[in-house]
Design a protein around this motif. Structure first.
Motif, PDB file in Angstrom:
ATOM      1  N   ILE A 109      72.561 -65.096 -29.331  1.00  0.00           N
ATOM      2  CA  ILE A 109      71.961 -64.750 -30.616  1.00  0.00           C
ATOM      3  C   ILE A 109      70.445 -64.749 -30.532  1.00  0.00           C
ATOM      4  CG2 ILE A 109      73.900 -65.601 -31.965  1.00  0.00           C
ATOM      5  CD1 ILE A 109      72.343 -68.139 -32.505  1.00  0.00           C
ATOM      6  N   GLY A 110      69.920 -64.957 -29.320  1.00  0.00           N
ATOM      7  CA  GLY A 110      68.481 -65.018 -29.144  1.00  0.00           C
ATOM      8  C   GLY A 110      67.818 -63.696 -29.502  1.00  0.00           C
ATOM      9  N   ARG A 111      66.780 -63.776 -30.272  1.00  0.00           N
ATOM     10  CA  ARG A 111      65.994 -62.604 -30.680  1.00  0.00           C
ATOM     11  C   ARG A 111      64.725 -63.122 -31.348  1.00  0.00           C
ATOM     12  NH1 ARG A 111      70.489 -63.119 -33.748  1.00  0.00           N
ATOM     13  NH2 ARG A 111      70.202 -63.679 -35.952  1.00  0.00           N
ATOM     14  N   SER A 112      63.839 -62.216 -31.698  1.00  0.00           N
ATOM     15  CA  SER A 112      62.615 -62.629 -32.386  1.00  0.00           C
ATOM     16  C   SER A 112      62.956 -63.351 -33.689  1.00  0.00           C
ATOM     17  CB  SER A 112      61.757 -61.392 -32.673  1.00  0.00           C
ATOM     18  OG  SER A 112      60.583 -61.769 -33.359  1.00  0.00           O
ATOM     19  N   GLY A 113      62.397 -64.540 -33.860  1.00  0.00           N
ATOM     20  CA  GLY A 113      62.675 -65.318 -35.063  1.00  0.00           C
ATOM     21  C   GLY A 113      64.022 -65.991 -35.045  1.00  0.00           C
ATOM     22  N   ASP A 114      64.524 -66.290 -33.810  1.00  0.00           N
ATOM     23  CA  ASP A 114      65.852 -66.904 -33.721  1.00  0.00           C
ATOM     24  C   ASP A 114      65.839 -68.383 -34.082  1.00  0.00           C
ATOM     25  OD1 ASP A 114      64.717 -68.173 -31.541  1.00  0.00           O
ATOM     26  OD2 ASP A 114      65.779 -67.007 -30.043  1.00  0.00           O
ATOM     27  N   GLY A 115      64.685 -68.926 -34.357  1.00  0.00           N
ATOM     28  CA  GLY A 115      64.609 -70.331 -34.768  1.00  0.00           C
ATOM     29  C   GLY A 115      64.841 -71.307 -33.647  1.00  0.00           C
ATOM     30  N   GLY A 116      64.618 -70.894 -32.391  1.00  0.00           N
ATOM     31  CA  GLY A 116      64.761 -71.795 -31.268  1.00  0.00           C
ATOM     32  C   GLY A 116      66.162 -71.924 -30.743  1.00  0.00           C
ATOM     33  N   VAL A 117      67.065 -71.037 -31.125  1.00  0.00           N
ATOM     34  CA  VAL A 117      68.454 -71.059 -30.636  1.00  0.00           C
ATOM     35  C   VAL A 117      68.746 -69.710 -29.991  1.00  0.00           C
ATOM     36  CG1 VAL A 117      70.870 -71.173 -31.292  1.00  0.00           C
ATOM     37  CG2 VAL A 117      69.223 -72.726 -32.346  1.00  0.00           C
ATOM     38  N   ASP A 118      69.267 -69.751 -28.761  1.00  0.00           N
ATOM     39  CA  ASP A 118      69.531 -68.513 -28.014  1.00  0.00           C
ATOM     40  C   ASP A 118      70.998 -68.128 -27.978  1.00  0.00           C
ATOM     41  OD1 ASP A 118      66.810 -68.207 -27.305  1.00  0.00           O
ATOM     42  OD2 ASP A 118      67.059 -69.691 -25.720  1.00  0.00           O
ATOM     43  N   GLY A 119      71.893 -69.076 -28.217  1.00  0.00           N
ATOM     44  CA  GLY A 119      73.314 -68.786 -28.163  1.00  0.00           C
ATOM     45  C   GLY A 119      74.118 -69.813 -28.929  1.00  0.00           C
ATOM     46  N   VAL A 120      75.345 -69.466 -29.235  1.00  0.00           N
ATOM     47  CA  VAL A 120      76.226 -70.380 -29.951  1.00  0.00           C
ATOM     48  C   VAL A 120      77.632 -70.247 -29.384  1.00  0.00           C
ATOM     49  CG1 VAL A 120      76.718 -68.699 -31.780  1.00  0.00           C
ATOM     50  CG2 VAL A 120      77.046 -71.149 -32.219  1.00  0.00           C
ATOM     51  N   ILE A 121      78.321 -71.375 -29.241  1.00  0.00           N
ATOM     52  CA  ILE A 121      79.691 -71.422 -28.751  1.00  0.00           C
ATOM     53  C   ILE A 121      80.569 -72.012 -29.840  1.00  0.00           C
ATOM     54  CG2 ILE A 121      81.236 -72.254 -26.946  1.00  0.00           C
ATOM     55  CD1 ILE A 121      79.094 -70.555 -25.771  1.00  0.00           C
ATOM     56  N   ASP A 122      81.560 -71.271 -30.302  1.00  0.00           N
ATOM     57  CA  ASP A 122      82.547 -71.787 -31.251  1.00  0.00           C
ATOM     58  C   ASP A 122      83.632 -72.520 -30.468  1.00  0.00           C
ATOM     59  OD1 ASP A 122      81.250 -70.679 -33.417  1.00  0.00           O
ATOM     60  OD2 ASP A 122      82.387 -68.814 -33.330  1.00  0.00           O
ATOM     61  N   GLN A 123      83.791 -73.811 -30.752  1.00  0.00           N
ATOM     62  CA  GLN A 123      84.800 -74.587 -30.030  1.00  0.00           C
ATOM     63  C   GLN A 123      86.192 -74.486 -30.646  1.00  0.00           C
ATOM     64  OE1 GLN A 123      82.380 -78.452 -29.660  1.00  0.00           O
ATOM     65  NE2 GLN A 123      83.318 -78.219 -27.659  1.00  0.00           N
ATOM     66  N   ASP A 124      86.293 -73.861 -31.812  1.00  0.00           N
ATOM     67  CA  ASP A 124      87.598 -73.626 -32.422  1.00  0.00           C
ATOM     68  C   ASP A 124      87.593 -72.231 -33.024  1.00  0.00           C
ATOM     69  OD1 ASP A 124      87.000 -73.872 -35.531  1.00  0.00           O
ATOM     70  OD2 ASP A 124      85.909 -75.486 -34.515  1.00  0.00           O
TER      71      ASP A 124
ATOM     72  N   ASP B 155      66.328 -62.080 -21.946  1.00  0.00           N
ATOM     73  CA  ASP B 155      67.594 -61.754 -22.607  1.00  0.00           C
ATOM     74  C   ASP B 155      68.761 -61.856 -21.628  1.00  0.00           C
ATOM     75  OD1 ASP B 155      66.114 -61.307 -24.837  1.00  0.00           O
ATOM     76  OD2 ASP B 155      66.379 -59.131 -24.879  1.00  0.00           O
ATOM     77  N   PHE B 156      68.533 -61.401 -20.407  1.00  0.00           N
ATOM     78  CA  PHE B 156      69.590 -61.464 -19.389  1.00  0.00           C
ATOM     79  C   PHE B 156      69.940 -62.920 -19.091  1.00  0.00           C
ATOM     80  CE2 PHE B 156      71.071 -61.796 -15.024  1.00  0.00           C
ATOM     81  CZ  PHE B 156      72.033 -60.788 -14.950  1.00  0.00           C
ATOM     82  N   PHE B 157      68.918 -63.755 -18.963  1.00  0.00           N
ATOM     83  CA  PHE B 157      69.170 -65.166 -18.673  1.00  0.00           C
ATOM     84  C   PHE B 157      69.953 -65.826 -19.800  1.00  0.00           C
ATOM     85  CE2 PHE B 157      67.481 -69.663 -18.637  1.00  0.00           C
ATOM     86  CZ  PHE B 157      68.344 -70.087 -17.648  1.00  0.00           C
ATOM     87  N   GLU B 158      69.610 -65.509 -21.027  1.00  0.00           N
ATOM     88  CA  GLU B 158      70.349 -66.074 -22.159  1.00  0.00           C
ATOM     89  C   GLU B 158      71.823 -65.689 -22.084  1.00  0.00           C
ATOM     90  OE1 GLU B 158      68.304 -64.572 -25.537  1.00  0.00           O
ATOM     91  OE2 GLU B 158      66.471 -65.729 -25.160  1.00  0.00           O
ATOM     92  N   GLN B 159      72.107 -64.434 -21.725  1.00  0.00           N
ATOM     93  CA  GLN B 159      73.499 -64.003 -21.614  1.00  0.00           C
ATOM     94  C   GLN B 159      74.206 -64.699 -20.463  1.00  0.00           C
ATOM     95  OE1 GLN B 159      75.139 -61.868 -23.847  1.00  0.00           O
ATOM     96  NE2 GLN B 159      76.860 -62.774 -22.745  1.00  0.00           N
ATOM     97  N   VAL B 160      73.493 -64.935 -19.369  1.00  0.00           N
ATOM     98  CA  VAL B 160      74.076 -65.663 -18.233  1.00  0.00           C
ATOM     99  C   VAL B 160      74.530 -67.054 -18.667  1.00  0.00           C
ATOM    100  CG1 VAL B 160      73.525 -66.793 -16.034  1.00  0.00           C
ATOM    101  CG2 VAL B 160      72.870 -64.423 -16.408  1.00  0.00           C
ATOM    102  N   VAL B 161      73.693 -67.746 -19.439  1.00  0.00           N
ATOM    103  CA  VAL B 161      74.026 -69.100 -19.887  1.00  0.00           C
ATOM    104  C   VAL B 161      75.272 -69.074 -20.772  1.00  0.00           C
ATOM    105  CG1 VAL B 161      73.249 -71.051 -21.277  1.00  0.00           C
ATOM    106  CG2 VAL B 161      71.665 -69.955 -19.678  1.00  0.00           C
ATOM    107  N   VAL B 162      75.355 -68.110 -21.675  1.00  0.00           N
ATOM    108  CA  VAL B 162      76.540 -67.993 -22.522  1.00  0.00           C
ATOM    109  C   VAL B 162      77.774 -67.670 -21.676  1.00  0.00           C
ATOM    110  CG1 VAL B 162      77.630 -66.648 -24.366  1.00  0.00           C
ATOM    111  CG2 VAL B 162      75.246 -67.361 -24.584  1.00  0.00           C
TER     112      VAL B 162
END
Length: 313
Positions: free
Chosen positions: A199-214, A174-181
């Motif tokens: 957004i990484g958590r159990s059942g996240d569907g293979g996605v740990d984070g999201v960046i909104d570009q707008d 979880d810490f590493f995921e936050q570092v990447v974001v």
């Protein structure tokens, strides 16, 4: 690592810094866990440093002998000849014992360069520079002062990069995921509002984070972060799983980050698909963290001065 590069000037009677590598390993070869100050004192005693030599100071006020021991310790940690179970605590590794067995005389940087771990996290600009090994060589009177400064900076960055990856591998995923974001936000991908989130958590569907570009989130970059050991490469199936997760969200671009590396098959797959996937391996990750000051801080700043010609004109 200490805060000042010792250029081994001729005025000092101390052994050069790399001469402290073998004594360090010999002290640690008892298998005990040593804290920093007792270890330094025992190395000083073992090498036979005189009181006059102990009194030598750098311009910063730091004892020169401790600076040189610090450089030797840093290089051995980077080569994974010395482990750091916790902060300011040191212990010899199997690699360190092997170095002692295979090199009966003084240890050289060339011997460390034969160890793959030592070269894993050299910053890209250091690897591509015309004098790419400048961070590993000793200096002499023919060196240009600017080259000495740049070589010192490269050495600090290489050591910081190796330490960053080591620390990341020890943390919770979880810490590493936050570092990447945090890194992507620092790079400006989330805009001034830093619209990136984990957004990484159990059942996240293979996605740990999201960046909104707008501001409305109409354009998004999805992130996958894998905290792997250095010998565990990301393979093609993991990338395929990430691509499937992107397709499920209707996304066409993503960033896959790992503390280790990508296999050749994984890289070839990323190049062959229509989606835009950026792969960031351990060395590149460490370099970006240093560049954008994520997980690192400026310890000391040096000013280089020259005569102000406008003042005299």
């Amino acid at each position: 690592m200490n805060d000042e590069t010792d250029l081994n000037d001729g005025a000092s009677t101390l052994p050069t810094w790399h001469r402290f590598m073998r004594p360090l390993l010999e002290v640690l070869s008892d298998g005990a866990v040593w804290t920093k100050h007792p270890l330094e004192n025992e190395v000083v005693r073992k090498v036979g440093i005189t009181e006059a030599q102990r009194a030598e100071l750098l311009p910063s006020g730091q004892h020169r002998v401790l600076n040189r021991i610090g450089w030797a310790m840093s290089y051995l940690v980077r080569a994974k000849a010395i482990a750091k179970p916790s902060r300011a605590v040191f212990q010899i590794t199997d690699t360190g014992r092997q170095l002692l067995a295979e090199h009966p005389g003084p240890l050289s940087v060339a011997a460390l360069m034969q160890i793959p771990a030592f070269n894993e996290y050299v910053p890209t600009k250091g690897r591509n520079a015309p004098n790419a090994q400048s961070h590993t060589r000793t200096t002499d009177e023919n060196d240009d002062p600017t080259e000495l400064i740049e070589a010192g900076i490269q050495s600090f960055e290489a050591d910081a990069a190796a330490e960053l990856i080591r620390r990341l591998q020890e943390q919770h995923p979880d810490f590493f995921e936050q570092v990447v974001v945090d890194l992507l936000n620092a790079m400006g991908y989330g805009g001034a509002e830093q619209r990136g989130q984990r957004i990484g958590r159990s059942g996240d569907g293979g996605v740990d984070g999201v960046i909104d570009q707008d501001a409305l989130g109409l354009s998004q970059i999805y992130v996958q972060a894998k905290r792997y050991a250095a010998d565990n490469a990301v393979q093609r199936p993991e990338l395929q799983g990430f691509i499937g997760a992107l397709a499920g969200r209707g996304a066409s671009q993503g960033v896959f980050v790992t503390t280790s590396r990508f296999s050749q098959g994984a890289r070839e797959y990323a190049d062959s698909i229509p989606q835009r996937i950026v792969l960031i391996d351990g060395p590149r990750l460490a370099e970006l963290m240093i560049q954008y000051r994520v997980g690192v801080q400026v310890k000391k700043t040096y000013d280089v001065v020259e005569v102000d010609e406008d003042y005299f004109d």
